[in-house]
Design a protein around this motif. Structure first.
Motif, PDB file in Angstrom:
ATOM      1  N   ARG A 313       0.960  -1.141   0.220  1.00 17.42           N
ATOM      2  CA  ARG A 313       0.050  -0.016  -0.244  1.00 17.42           C
ATOM      3  C   ARG A 313       0.719   1.291   0.000  1.00 17.42           C
ATOM      4  O   ARG A 313       0.547   2.292  -0.740  1.00 17.42           O
ATOM      5  N   GLN A 450     -19.856  -5.274  -3.622  1.00 15.90           N
ATOM      6  CA  GLN A 450     -18.718  -5.692  -4.380  1.00 15.90           C
ATOM      7  C   GLN A 450     -18.449  -6.991  -4.652  1.00 15.90           C
ATOM      8  O   GLN A 450     -18.676  -7.853  -3.695  1.00 15.90           O
ATOM      9  N   LYS A 521     -17.839  -8.538   7.624  1.00 20.57           N
ATOM     10  CA  LYS A 521     -17.281  -7.555   8.213  1.00 20.57           C
ATOM     11  C   LYS A 521     -17.814  -6.850   9.256  1.00 20.57           C
ATOM     12  O   LYS A 521     -19.005  -6.315   9.003  1.00 20.57           O
ATOM     13  N   GLU A 527     -11.471  -6.411   1.663  1.00 20.17           N
ATOM     14  CA  GLU A 527     -10.376  -6.680   0.845  1.00 20.17           C
ATOM     15  C   GLU A 527      -9.696  -7.937   1.686  1.00 20.17           C
ATOM     16  O   GLU A 527      -9.872  -7.898   3.035  1.00 20.17           O
TER      17      GLU A 527
HETATM   18  P1  XMP Z   1     -11.896  -2.983   3.858  1.00 22.58           P
HETATM   19  O1  XMP Z   1     -11.257  -3.805   2.945  1.00 22.58           O
HETATM   20  O2  XMP Z   1     -11.231  -1.887   4.622  1.00 22.58           O
HETATM   21  O3  XMP Z   1     -12.610  -2.257   2.782  1.00 22.58           O
HETATM   22  O4  XMP Z   1     -13.083  -3.474   4.676  1.00 22.58           O
HETATM   23  C1  XMP Z   1     -13.764  -1.122   2.818  1.00 22.58           C
HETATM   24  C2  XMP Z   1     -14.091  -0.621   1.374  1.00 22.58           C
HETATM   25  O5  XMP Z   1     -12.948   0.310   1.157  1.00 22.58           O
HETATM   26  C3  XMP Z   1     -12.295  -0.381  -0.125  1.00 22.58           C
HETATM   27  N1  XMP Z   1     -10.858  -0.011  -0.053  1.00 22.58           N
HETATM   28  C4  XMP Z   1     -10.058   0.853  -0.379  1.00 22.58           C
HETATM   29  N2  XMP Z   1     -10.583   2.007  -1.495  1.00 22.58           N
HETATM   30  N3  XMP Z   1      -8.481   2.590  -1.419  1.00 22.58           N
HETATM   31  C5  XMP Z   1      -9.795   2.707  -1.524  1.00 22.58           C
HETATM   32  O6  XMP Z   1     -10.041   3.854  -2.714  1.00 22.58           O
HETATM   33  C6  XMP Z   1      -7.760   1.636  -0.577  1.00 22.58           C
HETATM   34  O7  XMP Z   1      -6.666   1.612  -0.227  1.00 22.58           O
HETATM   35  C7  XMP Z   1      -8.741   0.824  -0.170  1.00 22.58           C
HETATM   36  N4  XMP Z   1      -8.682  -0.553   0.605  1.00 22.58           N
HETATM   37  C8  XMP Z   1      -9.982  -0.772   0.697  1.00 22.58           C
HETATM   38  C9  XMP Z   1     -12.711  -1.644  -0.362  1.00 22.58           C
HETATM   39  O8  XMP Z   1     -12.614  -2.119  -1.658  1.00 22.58           O
HETATM   40  C10 XMP Z   1     -14.055  -1.528   0.381  1.00 22.58           C
HETATM   41  O9  XMP Z   1     -15.077  -1.103  -0.727  1.00 22.58           O
END
Ligand code: XMP
Length: 529
Positions: A313, A450, A521, A527
């Motif tokens: 990242r 998603q 979640k 992700e």
């Molecule tokens: P997680 O994985 O944290 O993701 O449950 C929640 C939402 O955020 C998106 N996601 C990102 N979007 N940059 C983004 O623009 C990122 O680095 C990033 N990481 C997670 C993920 O796809 C989900 O919709």
């Protein structure tokens, strides 16, 4: 713009209050309870809602607000903690409930005698008892959602009790003269009977909110503001092709035409077809100034040998900024940067004490404007995600842009567990493309928040024809969610799962096993990295 202001005391439901009001076409904003009276009074207030919160009003650090809001002359509705605060302010007594009330409860509303409801002193024996304006059109008994540890024991001065539940004698109160109302339960939660109707009564019958707000209500004003601010400068937009940056770019383009320069960074970590769609929509249809910066080899070389999610990242974020800066330096006279910031991004950054407080995302490339010394243009900053889609539709933008699933900035790199190589990117792209096509074919695209594939660094044995194979595993992840903060895995039809599985295994070389992710979640994230 006329609005009902929501003062946030840290409840996990504060955003829901806002969503509900907007659903009712009532414009609202959320501010922390600590906001100064001057700022509160500067809004075009039709009413104020005091949210719930996790504290007890007797806690040493319990959140407070300037009590002069009660003298602003606008109707006020307190919810849960908001009710306790109002009761305390008007010399009622708030106590710890014997048992914490959490979940559904049956609320019985009391009929007020008509003279109270009519607000006059004289007896009107022939009139039927009336209810409070807050409960007009609502049955005498309804199911409500409770979540509280404290309750009002003694009525505050000048208030009437409007309702009770088996465990809470004082569950709704009003002081009609002062136009202050309060509820111990949460009308904003989805499963509360008549919750929306109660909020509607507050907005329309008590606050007398008459406008019919829609996400497009801002459009003309926003366009005029952008024109005025930008003057002859150029404006840069990092266009990812996602819903937010696309709608933001179309609005800015409407305001300033080809003074808008869009940059799309091809990280090589995009899904199959993403780049082509960008060209088709923004080059061909909209005729934007669009620069596609191909940096895929640079990203790949920097990611070589890196398997830690955090490092991936960081590397991607840093490289993205580098490429973006280099491209933007080529744009003459640049003074502004467009960002697709949404309302929850702003609310989340407001620090209110309590468990729901700042959930800061790691998601956005926040360093850009500071480094580049550009002023921000954020045309969507008062909108929620689904409102951006409604706005895009009113701008006649293509559905394939508006209804696409969110895609993370670091792209496929965080969906390839372990090393990111060209070969592994290609495997994932092929599998992901098949999965998305099948989901669309089955009509499930819009039922899912998603849907994506994850390539695992796990090999297993299989039989293909007469031969044994030893190949990789793909995990399929499909989730339902409202805002990405919480999510549940999608219960896809078996037939669809079977089709995805058999097509990927037979069409993508290097994959011989498909698994389906059945975690919600929390405790998992959406992700995998
Ligand atoms: P997680 O994985 O944290 O993701 O449950 C929640 C939402 O955020 C998106 N996601 C990102 N979007 N940059 C983004 O623009 C990122 O680095 C990033 N990481 C997670 C993920 O796809 C989900 O919709």
């Amino acid at each position: 713009m006329n609005q009902i202001l929501i003062l946030d005391f840290g409840s996990q439901y504060t955003q829901l209050i806002a969503r509900r009001l907007r659903q009712l076409k009532v414009y609202c904003e959320i501010l922390p309870c600590s906001t100064s009276l001057k700022k509160i009074a500067s809004k075009n207030l039709k009413g104020i809602i005091l949210s719930g919160g996790p504290s007890s009003i007797y806690d040493k650090d319990s959140p407070k607000t300037d009590t002069k809001i009660f003298e602003l002359g606008v109707p006020i509705l307190g919810i849960c903690y908001g009710m306790q605060l109002i009761s305390h302010e008007y010399h009622g007594e708030v106590i710890k409930s014997k048992k914490r009330e959490y979940g559904f409860s049956l609320l019985k509303t009391s009929r007020l005698c008509s003279r109270h409801a009519a607000g006059s002193q004289g007896a009107m024996p022939n009139k039927r008892p009336k209810t409070s304006r807050l409960f007009e059109g609502i049955p005498k008994e309804i199911k409500v959602w409770m979540s509280h540890g404290d309750e009002v024991k003694k009525m505050p001065n000048g208030f009437k009790n409007l309702a009770s539940t088996p465990d809470t004698k004082i569950a709704a109160i009003e002081n009609k003269q002062k136009n202050i109302y309060a509820l111990q339960f949460h009308p904003e939660v989805h499963h509360a009977d008549y919750g929306l109707k109660i909020l509607k009564n507050f907005a329309h019958k008590i606050c007398l909110y008459k406008d019919s707000w829609s996400p497009a209500s801002f459009l003309n004003e926003t366009i005029a503001d952008i024109k005025k601010e930008v003057k002859n400068n150029s404006v840069i937009c990092g266009l990812s092709g996602g819903v937010d940056s696309s709608v933001a770019a179309v609005i800015v383009n409407k305001a300033i035409g080809n003074k808008l320069y869009c940059i799309f960074v091809d990280t090589g970590l995009l899904r199959a077809g993403d780049k082509e769609r960008m060209r088709a929509v923004f080059n061909k249809k909209y005729k934007f100034n669009l620069k596609i910066a191909d940096a895929s080899q640079l990203f790949l070389s920097r990611l070589k040998g890196v398997s830690s999610p955090e490092r991936k990242r960081k590397i991607i974020g840093k490289t993205f900024i580098e490429v973006f800066e280099k491209e933007s330096k080529k744009i003459k006279n640049a003074g502004f940067l467009v960002q697709g910031t949404l309302y929850p991004d702003i609310i989340e950054s407001v620090s209110v004490k309590g468990p729901s407080a700042v959930i800061k995302s790691h998601h956005n490339v926040g360093g850009l404007p500071k480094k580049m010394n550009l002023k921000l243009i954020e045309p969507l900053k008062f909108l929620f995600k689904d409102e951006v889609r409604v706005l895009g539709r009113s701008l006649k933008m293509p559905e394939e842009i508006l209804m696409q699933h969110p895609f993370p900035g670091p792209g496929l790199a965080i969906r390839i567990i372990g090393d990111v190589t060209e070969e592994r990117i290609n495997i994932l792209k092929k599998a992901d493309k098949i999965m998305r096509a099948e989901i669309k074919k089955f009509g499930w695209q819009d039922k899912i928040w998603q849907a994506f594939c994850v390539l695992l660094p796990v090999k297993s044995v299989g039989v293909m024809g007469d031969e044994r194979s030893y190949e990789n595993t793909i995990a399929v992840r499909c989730v339902e969610s409202v805002d990405g903060m919480t999510a549940d895995w999608s219960k896809l039809p078996y037939e669809l799962m079977q089709k995805i599985s058999s097509r990927i295994v037979s069409e993508v070389k290097g994959i011989n096993r498909i698994v389906y992710d059945i975690t919600s979640k929390p405790p998992s994230t959406i992700e995998w990295e």
